[in-house]
Scaffold this motif. Structure first.
Motif, PDB file in Angstrom:
ATOM      1  N   ASP A   1     -48.735  42.778  -9.559  1.00 33.98           N
ATOM      2  CA  ASP A   1     -48.516  41.328  -9.513  1.00 33.98           C
ATOM      3  C   ASP A   1     -47.191  41.013  -9.612  1.00 33.98           C
ATOM      4  OD1 ASP A   1     -51.167  40.809  -8.576  1.00 33.98           O
ATOM      5  OD2 ASP A   1     -52.017  40.118 -10.629  1.00 33.98           O
TER       6      ASP A   1
ATOM      7  N   LEU B   1     -44.846  42.064  -7.075  1.00 28.94           N
ATOM      8  CA  LEU B   1     -45.025  41.301  -5.716  1.00 28.94           C
ATOM      9  C   LEU B   1     -43.924  40.149  -6.082  1.00 28.94           C
ATOM     10  CD1 LEU B   1     -48.392  41.714  -4.831  1.00 28.94           C
ATOM     11  CD2 LEU B   1     -46.629  42.747  -3.730  1.00 28.94           C
ATOM     12  N   VAL B   2     -44.015  39.669  -7.249  1.00 27.53           N
ATOM     13  CA  VAL B   2     -43.152  38.454  -7.763  1.00 27.53           C
ATOM     14  C   VAL B   2     -41.882  38.691  -7.573  1.00 27.53           C
ATOM     15  CG1 VAL B   2     -42.753  36.801  -9.393  1.00 27.53           C
ATOM     16  CG2 VAL B   2     -45.153  37.175  -9.148  1.00 27.53           C
TER      17      VAL B   2
ATOM     18  N   LEU C   1     -40.490  41.100  -5.851  1.00 23.68           N
ATOM     19  CA  LEU C   1     -39.926  41.310  -4.337  1.00 23.68           C
ATOM     20  C   LEU C   1     -40.036  39.957  -3.733  1.00 23.68           C
ATOM     21  CD1 LEU C   1     -39.633  43.221  -1.884  1.00 23.68           C
ATOM     22  CD2 LEU C   1     -41.753  43.422  -1.845  1.00 23.68           C
ATOM     23  N   THR C   2     -40.888  38.968  -3.713  1.00 27.15           N
ATOM     24  CA  THR C   2     -40.709  37.586  -3.255  1.00 27.15           C
ATOM     25  C   THR C   2     -39.426  37.173  -3.632  1.00 27.15           C
ATOM     26  OG1 THR C   2     -43.046  37.741  -3.110  1.00 27.15           O
ATOM     27  CG2 THR C   2     -41.955  35.653  -2.671  1.00 27.15           C
ATOM     28  N   THR C   3     -39.267  36.965  -4.954  1.00 28.68           N
ATOM     29  CA  THR C   3     -38.042  36.275  -5.378  1.00 28.68           C
ATOM     30  C   THR C   3     -36.700  36.786  -4.901  1.00 28.68           C
ATOM     31  OG1 THR C   3     -39.149  36.047  -7.472  1.00 28.68           O
ATOM     32  CG2 THR C   3     -36.693  35.556  -7.473  1.00 28.68           C
TER      33      THR C   3
ATOM     34  N   THR D   1     -36.519  38.315  -2.217  1.00 27.69           N
ATOM     35  CA  THR D   1     -36.433  38.043  -0.560  1.00 27.69           C
ATOM     36  C   THR D   1     -35.810  36.801  -0.416  1.00 27.69           C
ATOM     37  OG1 THR D   1     -38.214  39.499  -0.100  1.00 27.69           O
ATOM     38  CG2 THR D   1     -37.527  37.937   1.596  1.00 27.69           C
ATOM     39  N   GLY D   2     -36.314  35.611  -1.103  1.00 32.67           N
ATOM     40  CA  GLY D   2     -35.931  34.404  -1.313  1.00 32.67           C
ATOM     41  C   GLY D   2     -34.404  34.098  -1.673  1.00 32.67           C
TER      42      GLY D   2
END
Length: 367
Positions: free
Chosen positions: A153, A156-157, A159-161, A163-164
């Motif tokens: 988890d 994923l956080v 990676l999402t950060t 990307t953002g």
């Protein structure tokens, strides 16, 4: 007074015409907003950047003989260089660190030293930290398997950060280009802003509201970036003197954290803990810890001094608007919040003061 049937029909027709026109205008406004909304953040950033950088263009105009297009282009190129070079260095360092970590994990050479016995004597959480650290030093694979869902988890956080952040950086660069175009036509843009403000709030309030919005955006930009830069210098000097690994990158991270209006203690406290664990408790580490901790809290003192300078509203209004806007709207809200609150504050007090003079209520004429 009774209306004749003809008059009633005329008024009804006029009212129907007004409602139809208002409905068509509303439909047109909705369609325009839906078409424009994908570019809303981009344009807001462009206006903020143009408003912030325009005083620099005014200063350079005297040297370059009023060539606004050339001046705006030079400013944008310099801004690109200032932003891209540290961003590239930070990205390359992070990529190298991740690659080295993955290589260490593949080779099985990752070893965590056992904790010192003094760790278990720390108040409240000492024993738990000691047990966790001890297991990590003896059975790292088992510990990783135990916390595999949490690690997944967290990955994923992250990676999402990332990307953002990449998408946000791209939008920021495009907004910087648009800001250059706006700066090249700065005088026309200011005149248009005054016209819009005058149309909304009246010709007597329009120029003041336009100037208030401009000064608030500049004060927030200069205050936020300036405070973050001061903190970066204070904390970075301490990191370099103490010999903290990656001191330059950590100082750059402090700058980014300050711009995002997050507390620098998110970074300084782990570094202090790392230095104490690796270097031990000594006079040097105690002085370093106190200095870095105080420097991490310096923004709490600097914000009241710098954030509201040059704005015709009290500093708490700007500060509350910046913090509240950051919570509700992110980084853009950091600028929009104080602008909206400052304008609302000015209009409210203008409305309060704009009332006819009345005599004292308690004063009565004597018979």
């Amino acid at each position: 007074m009774l209306l004749t049937p003809i008059t009633e029909r005329v008024m009804s027709k006029a009212l129907l015409d007004v409602l139809i026109r208002a409905g068509l205008v509303a439909v047109l406004a909705i369609f325009c907003f839906r078409i424009f909304v994908p570019f809303l953040n981009l344009m807001v950033w462009a206006v903020i950047l143009a408003t912030t950088l325009y005083p620099l263009q005014v200063r350079l105009r005297r040297s370059l003989d009023g060539k606004d297009g050339l001046i705006a282009t030079l400013i944008i190129f310099v801004a690109f260089a200032v932003i891209l070079v540290p961003t590239f260095m930070l990205g390359a360092a992070v990529a190298d660190s991740i690659e080295n970590m993955m290589a260490i994990v593949r080779n099985g050479s990752l070893r965590i030293p056992p904790p010192a016995e003094s760790v278990s004597n720390w108040p409240l959480v000492g024993q738990r930290i000691y047990d966790f650290w001890q297991q990590a030093s003896t059975d790292l694979a088992g510990l990783a398997q135990k916390f595999a869902p949490q690690l997944k988890d967290a990955a994923l956080v992250v990676l999402t950060t990332l990307t953002g952040l990449g998408a946000g950086l791209l939008v920021f660069f495009i907004a910087l280009i648009v800001a250059g175009i706006l700066m090249a036509h700065g005088e026309k843009g200011y005149y248009s802003a005054v016209q819009i403000a005058s149309r909304i709030s009246g010709p007597e309030n329009g120029p003041q509201i336009a100037d208030l919005c401009t000064s608030t955006i500049r004060a927030v930009a200069q205050g936020v970036v300036g405070i973050a830069f001061i903190q970066m210098l204070l904390i970075g000097i301490g990191f370099v003197v103490m010999g903290v690994p990656g001191a330059g990158l950590l100082a750059l991270a402090v700058l980014l954290i300050g711009i995002m209006q997050l507390p620098a203690t998110l970074l300084t406290v782990p570094v202090i803990a790392f230095v104490i664990v690796t270097e031990g408790v000594s006079t040097a580490t105690i002085i370093f810890s106190i200095y870095i901790f105080v420097a991490g809290l310096a923004d709490n003192v600097l914000k009241p001094l710098l954030l509201g300078r040059g704005v015709a509203v009290p500093m708490p209004v700007v500060l509350i608007g910046a913090l509240g806007g950051m919570v509700t709207g992110g980084v853009i809200g950091l600028f929009i919040g104080p602008v909206m609150l400052a304008v609302g504050y000015q209009l409210f007090w203008r409305w309060v003061k704009d009332q006819p003079a009345t005599e004292n209520i308690g004063a009565r004429e004597q018979p």
